[in-house]
Design an enzyme around this catalytic site. Structure first.
Site, PDB file in Angstrom:
ATOM      1  N   CYS A  31       0.829  -1.199   0.000  1.00 30.89           N
ATOM      2  CA  CYS A  31       0.000   0.000   0.000  1.00 30.89           C
ATOM      3  C   CYS A  31       0.872   1.262   0.000  1.00 30.89           C
ATOM      4  O   CYS A  31       1.995   1.240   0.481  1.00 30.89           O
ATOM      5  CB  CYS A  31      -0.853   0.041   1.250  1.00 30.89           C
ATOM      6  SG  CYS A  31      -1.788  -1.454   1.544  1.00 30.89           S
ATOM      7  N   ARG A  74       4.829   0.331  -6.404  1.00 31.78           N
ATOM      8  CA  ARG A  74       4.916  -0.491  -5.198  1.00 31.78           C
ATOM      9  C   ARG A  74       3.977  -1.694  -5.261  1.00 31.78           C
ATOM     10  O   ARG A  74       4.125  -2.631  -4.480  1.00 31.78           O
ATOM     11  CB  ARG A  74       4.549   0.361  -3.971  1.00 31.78           C
ATOM     12  CG  ARG A  74       5.528   1.451  -3.691  1.00 31.78           C
ATOM     13  CD  ARG A  74       4.925   2.482  -2.770  1.00 31.78           C
ATOM     14  NE  ARG A  74       4.680   1.952  -1.437  1.00 31.78           N
ATOM     15  CZ  ARG A  74       5.491   2.130  -0.404  1.00 31.78           C
ATOM     16  NH1 ARG A  74       6.595   2.805  -0.567  1.00 31.78           N
ATOM     17  NH2 ARG A  74       5.196   1.649   0.777  1.00 31.78           N
ATOM     18  N   TRP A 108      -2.870  -2.669  -1.428  1.00 27.47           N
ATOM     19  CA  TRP A 108      -2.471  -4.030  -1.777  1.00 27.47           C
ATOM     20  C   TRP A 108      -3.144  -4.901  -0.729  1.00 27.47           C
ATOM     21  O   TRP A 108      -2.771  -4.874   0.440  1.00 27.47           O
ATOM     22  CB  TRP A 108      -0.953  -4.153  -1.739  1.00 27.47           C
ATOM     23  CG  TRP A 108      -0.416  -5.449  -2.241  1.00 27.47           C
ATOM     24  CD1 TRP A 108      -0.209  -5.794  -3.547  1.00 27.47           C
ATOM     25  CD2 TRP A 108       0.035  -6.567  -1.464  1.00 27.47           C
ATOM     26  NE1 TRP A 108       0.331  -7.064  -3.614  1.00 27.47           N
ATOM     27  CE2 TRP A 108       0.494  -7.555  -2.363  1.00 27.47           C
ATOM     28  CE3 TRP A 108       0.095  -6.836  -0.098  1.00 27.47           C
ATOM     29  CZ2 TRP A 108       0.999  -8.788  -1.940  1.00 27.47           C
ATOM     30  CZ3 TRP A 108       0.590  -8.048   0.330  1.00 27.47           C
ATOM     31  CH2 TRP A 108       1.037  -9.008  -0.591  1.00 27.47           C
ATOM     32  N   ASN A 112      -1.474   1.989   5.990  1.00 30.82           N
ATOM     33  CA  ASN A 112      -0.633   0.871   5.543  1.00 30.82           C
ATOM     34  C   ASN A 112      -0.302   0.041   6.765  1.00 30.82           C
ATOM     35  O   ASN A 112      -0.092   0.599   7.835  1.00 30.82           O
ATOM     36  CB  ASN A 112       0.711   1.358   4.986  1.00 30.82           C
ATOM     37  CG  ASN A 112       0.560   2.113   3.703  1.00 30.82           C
ATOM     38  OD1 ASN A 112      -0.523   2.188   3.150  1.00 30.82           O
ATOM     39  ND2 ASN A 112       1.652   2.684   3.241  1.00 30.82           N
ATOM     40  N   GLY A 113      -0.151  -1.263   6.555  1.00 32.60           N
ATOM     41  CA  GLY A 113       0.225  -2.142   7.663  1.00 32.60           C
ATOM     42  C   GLY A 113      -0.928  -3.044   8.051  1.00 32.60           C
ATOM     43  O   GLY A 113      -1.964  -3.083   7.378  1.00 32.60           O
ATOM     44  N   GLU A 137      17.941 -16.979  -8.621  1.00 32.78           N
ATOM     45  CA  GLU A 137      17.483 -15.630  -8.953  1.00 32.78           C
ATOM     46  C   GLU A 137      16.862 -15.581 -10.358  1.00 32.78           C
ATOM     47  O   GLU A 137      15.837 -14.933 -10.563  1.00 32.78           O
ATOM     48  CB  GLU A 137      18.641 -14.630  -8.822  1.00 32.78           C
ATOM     49  CG  GLU A 137      18.346 -13.207  -9.247  1.00 32.78           C
ATOM     50  CD  GLU A 137      17.184 -12.547  -8.512  1.00 32.78           C
ATOM     51  OE1 GLU A 137      16.683 -13.096  -7.533  1.00 32.78           O
ATOM     52  OE2 GLU A 137      16.759 -11.473  -8.986  1.00 32.78           O
ATOM     53  N   LYS A 147      13.004 -14.466 -11.252  1.00 28.42           N
ATOM     54  CA  LYS A 147      12.642 -13.430 -12.219  1.00 28.42           C
ATOM     55  C   LYS A 147      11.581 -13.949 -13.181  1.00 28.42           C
ATOM     56  O   LYS A 147      10.601 -13.284 -13.470  1.00 28.42           O
ATOM     57  CB  LYS A 147      13.868 -12.945 -13.020  1.00 28.42           C
ATOM     58  CG  LYS A 147      14.866 -12.108 -12.255  1.00 28.42           C
ATOM     59  CD  LYS A 147      14.432 -10.689 -11.959  1.00 28.42           C
ATOM     60  CE  LYS A 147      13.704 -10.540 -10.667  1.00 28.42           C
ATOM     61  NZ  LYS A 147      14.399 -10.443  -9.438  1.00 28.42           N
ATOM     62  N   GLU A 170       8.173 -14.391 -11.426  1.00 26.87           N
ATOM     63  CA  GLU A 170       7.527 -13.144 -11.027  1.00 26.87           C
ATOM     64  C   GLU A 170       6.793 -12.456 -12.157  1.00 26.87           C
ATOM     65  O   GLU A 170       5.682 -11.971 -11.980  1.00 26.87           O
ATOM     66  CB  GLU A 170       8.584 -12.144 -10.547  1.00 26.87           C
ATOM     67  CG  GLU A 170       9.055 -12.325  -9.156  1.00 26.87           C
ATOM     68  CD  GLU A 170      10.066 -11.255  -8.811  1.00 26.87           C
ATOM     69  OE1 GLU A 170       9.769 -10.430  -7.955  1.00 26.87           O
ATOM     70  OE2 GLU A 170      11.161 -11.237  -9.411  1.00 26.87           O
ATOM     71  N   HIS A 182      18.671 -36.467  -8.006  1.00 21.02           N
ATOM     72  CA  HIS A 182      18.215 -37.089  -6.767  1.00 21.02           C
ATOM     73  C   HIS A 182      16.699 -36.975  -6.611  1.00 21.02           C
ATOM     74  O   HIS A 182      16.199 -37.009  -5.479  1.00 21.02           O
ATOM     75  CB  HIS A 182      18.940 -36.473  -5.570  1.00 21.02           C
ATOM     76  CG  HIS A 182      20.413 -36.765  -5.556  1.00 21.02           C
ATOM     77  ND1 HIS A 182      20.910 -38.037  -5.360  1.00 21.02           N
ATOM     78  CD2 HIS A 182      21.498 -35.976  -5.757  1.00 21.02           C
ATOM     79  CE1 HIS A 182      22.237 -38.014  -5.417  1.00 21.02           C
ATOM     80  NE2 HIS A 182      22.617 -36.762  -5.673  1.00 21.02           N
ATOM     81  N   LYS A 199       6.260  -3.916  -4.426  1.00 14.16           N
ATOM     82  CA  LYS A 199       7.668  -3.563  -4.467  1.00 14.16           C
ATOM     83  C   LYS A 199       8.275  -3.535  -3.075  1.00 14.16           C
ATOM     84  O   LYS A 199       9.400  -3.962  -2.863  1.00 14.16           O
ATOM     85  CB  LYS A 199       7.813  -2.188  -5.133  1.00 14.16           C
ATOM     86  CG  LYS A 199       9.258  -1.745  -5.330  1.00 14.16           C
ATOM     87  CD  LYS A 199       9.964  -2.595  -6.367  1.00 14.16           C
ATOM     88  CE  LYS A 199      11.394  -2.224  -6.559  1.00 14.16           C
ATOM     89  NZ  LYS A 199      12.134  -3.303  -7.247  1.00 14.16           N
TER      90      LYS A 199
HETATM   91  C1  F6R Z   1      12.016  -9.798  -6.490  1.00 15.13           C
HETATM   92  C2  F6R Z   1      11.981  -8.836  -5.413  1.00 15.13           C
HETATM   93  C3  F6R Z   1      11.691  -9.323  -4.052  1.00 15.13           C
HETATM   94  C4  F6R Z   1      12.483  -8.522  -3.028  1.00 15.13           C
HETATM   95  C5  F6R Z   1      12.047  -8.896  -1.603  1.00 15.13           C
HETATM   96  C6  F6R Z   1      12.871  -8.173  -0.568  1.00 15.13           C
HETATM   97  O1  F6R Z   1      12.285  -9.208  -7.715  1.00 15.13           O
HETATM   98  O2  F6R Z   1      12.158  -7.672  -5.613  1.00 15.13           O
HETATM   99  O3  F6R Z   1      11.935 -10.692  -3.918  1.00 15.13           O
HETATM  100  O4  F6R Z   1      13.835  -8.782  -3.207  1.00 15.13           O
HETATM  101  O5  F6R Z   1      10.706  -8.576  -1.436  1.00 15.13           O
HETATM  102  O6  F6R Z   1      12.777  -6.805  -0.751  1.00 15.13           O
HETATM  103  P1  F6R Z   1      13.907  -5.812  -0.276  1.00 15.13           P
HETATM  104  O7  F6R Z   1      15.123  -6.102  -1.052  1.00 15.13           O
HETATM  105  O8  F6R Z   1      13.342  -4.465  -0.525  1.00 15.13           O
HETATM  106  O9  F6R Z   1      14.112  -6.101   1.192  1.00 15.13           O
END
Ligand code: F6R
Length: 603
Positions: free
Chosen positions: A2, A27, A74, A100-101, A480, A484, A487, A503, A598
């Protein structure tokens, strides 16, 4: 997650709020709303499910105001519906609140104080605004009612409140969730992220947990819930609003992928002195050198960057290093070494899981460092030390340049610590030179976009699942690269240790299953190649990505050589581009994937 905006003292409050909400879009959200008041008896509440554009379309030209609040939601408590969108409003339509929260005791509060109130939404936010109204009806003035309601709340909140009977004041408060107050010439703004209001002001006041703010157009009073007045000096947020421009790019993700070589070079010039020493706070190095074990704590992509950091700290600084998922560490703390040092990796610096760990380790008296892209963030402020990723704002939900910047800062810090401890490997490792090589190798891949695009189409065009395999650093990058792809293109992707496939998981390989194999380490290249052949023997379609010095004619993508500790800086660019083009070809919104946020400010 949010996003909150608020403003008082601007004739164009509606536009300020809408502009701010647009900047918070990155976000992640699923509904949005705003409330404006012209201080002459007219006010408006508008909420919409879906994009900000739907909200904008509903805001008629005559809807103007001098003060107001706005929100992108969100969904956590309750589905994304108009009724659950914010601002939430009290039944007497006097109080409007964005939040938010998560208020974890909302149900208990409702049972205790709101038996005579019919709730119109499923949100914890409505409970809070109804509480304010109940306490105001009992005779408290608005600040007192707000403070009383907040003092009963457990969990996390950043919120902004309007009393429509007194539109000359705007109220805000924070506990655990981020919130900043922006100071302008004759106006104040409120935002959960400075980016939202950077085109209005660069002067921001940081709030501490448990503080409440009362704003007018030209005054700001900060006090604790207990009523103690706090004095705060504004900080200048040195971000270039132009960093937010997309320029010629169709998506921020592509822009941010392209920015990675420049970020590496920026980090070298920021952290490496002319005599090759690393410019970090000597007190940080002393604290690190006193530790007998490092604990890297992070989530998601940042956790993956931590996995790449572990061998950097172990080899260059000779300090045992563990990497932990913040959400697990928080509630299952392992047996710690005698002198632990905690490193928090976080792009946003606001991740609630990581913050929960930081609060705990601080309580236990352990030293900590936050490596983040947001210098003003909560994790940066609350750790003993902070290092800046210098990556510029990352807007696409899928993290790219922050990941490579995190690895680079880990390498710089590991070398600094190794130098401090007199480790020969660190003396020999010219990190500035290696990072420059990595930047050039990244550029070489970026020049191959058409090839990567074609491979993405062939491998992932219509697949439901995919695998990424490798060993050591290639395994870390596999995790990673798979994240990507998941996501932004919604392909069921798994990053797997190449040797572990046989395995059990190899049972999932059938005709055409796409498998990407990273081969950059001379020590394990032959083994990973064998694992790739095992996949092919079962019908899998393997794309091999190899370092130049290890390349064979089977390798469809070859990346320039960099030391094996740093290969993820280069190979991940292929993974990022594969994900980007797959998402693009499938017609998805690359920058704003479904269900994701985000800045993840709930645990
Ligand atoms: C993936 C991504 C998330 C963040 C995770 C932690 O592309 O961005 O997996 O890495 O939510 O967020 P931060 O780095 O802001 O603590």
């Amino acid at each position: 997650m949010c996003g909150i905006v608020g403003v008082i003292g601007r004739q164009d409050a509606t536009q300020v709020l809408l502009g701010g909400l647009e900047k918070l879009e990155y976000r992640g959200y699923d509904s949005a709303g705003l409330y404006v008041n012209d201080q002459h008896g007219h006010d408006h509440l508008i909420r919409r499910v879906g994009r900000i554009s739907a909200l904008e379309a509903a805001v008629m030209p005559d809807i103007q105001g001098v003060m107001g609040i706005g929100h992108t939601r969100w969904a956590t408590n309750g589905r994304p519906t108009e009724a659950n969108a914010h601002p939430q409003v009290s039944s007497d339509e006097r109080f409007y609140l964005v939040h938010n929260g998560v208020i974890t005791n909302a149900q208990a509060l409702a049972d205790r104080f709101l038996q005579n109130v019919t709730l119109a939404s499923d949100t914890d936010t409505e409970v809070l605004v109804q509480l304010v109204a109940v306490f105001a009806r009992q005779g408290l003035d608005t600040p007192a009612a707000f403070k009383k309601a907040l003092s009963l709340c457990e969990g996390s909140y950043a919120c902004c409140l309007v009393d429509r009977l007194d539109p000359l004041h705007l109220y805000a408060a924070k506990a655990k969730s981020p919130l900043l107050i922006g100071q302008g010439d004759g106006f104040y703004v409120v935002a959960s992220d400075a980016l939202a209001m950077l085109d209005r002001t660069d002067q921001f006041l940081e709030l501490e947990d448990g503080e409440v703010v009362t704003l007018t157009a030209d005054s700001c009073r900060i006090e604790t819930l207990a009523g103690q007045v706090q004095h705060r000096t504004p900080i200048t947020v040195a971000l270039d609003a132009a960093d937010l421009d997309l320029g010629p790019y169709p998506y921020y993700m592509l822009k941010e992928i392209d920015e990675q070589p420049a970020v590496l070079r920026r980090l070298v010039s920021r952290y490496v002195e002319a005599d090759s020493r690393i410019a970090v706070d000597p007190a940080l190095l002393t604290a690190l050198a006193a530790a007998d074990r490092l604990y890297i704590v992070a989530a998601g992509t940042s956790y993956h960057a931590g996995l790449v950091g572990k061998p950097l700290f172990e080899q260059l600084a000779q300090v045992p290093t563990e990497v932990h998922l913040a959400s697990e560490f928080g509630y299952h703390q392992p047996l710690l070494a005698e002198k632990p040092f905690f490193i928090f990796l976080s792009q946003s610096g606001e991740t609630a899981d990581s913050r929960q760990v930081l609060v705990n380790v601080k309580r236990q008296g352990f030293p900590s460092l936050t490596i983040t892209n947001v210098a003003t963030s909560t994790l940066a402020r609350e750790a003993d030390f902070a290092l800046d990723l210098c990556a510029g704002p990352e807007i696409a939900v899928a993290s790219t340049k922050a990941y490579t910047a995190q690895i680079a800062v880990e390498a710089l810090l590991a070398q600094a610590l190794g130098q401090q401890r007199g480790v020969p490997a660190a003396q020999a490792f010219d990190v500035a030179h290696q990072l420059s090589l990595a930047a050039t190798a990244q550029e070489a891949i970026l020049a191959e976009k058409p090839t990567v695009h074609a491979l993405a189409g062939e491998l992932f065009g219509d697949t439901r699942d995919a695998f990424f395999i490798g060993r050591g650093a290639d395994y870390a990058v596999s995790l990673e690269a798979a994240l990507k792809l998941k996501e932004i293109s919604y392909v069921q992707a798994e990053g797997f240790a190449a040797g572990e496939l046989k395995h059990g998981t190899i049972a999932l390989i059938t005709q055409g299953t796409p498998v990407v194999a990273f081969i950059t380490d001379p020590a394990t290249a032959a083994h990973t190649r064998s694992n790739a052949q095992e996949v092919e023997a079962r019908g899998g379609r393997v794309l091999r990505i190899a370092a130049a010095s290890l390349a064979t004619p089977d390798d469809e993508l070859v990346v320039q050589d960099v030391p094996s500790l740093l290969t993820p800086l280069v190979t991940i660019v292929v993974g990022q581009l594969l994900a980007y083009f797959t998402s693009l070809d499938r017609g998805y919104d690359v920058d704003r994937p479904r269900n994701l946020a985000k800045s993840v400010t709930v645990e």
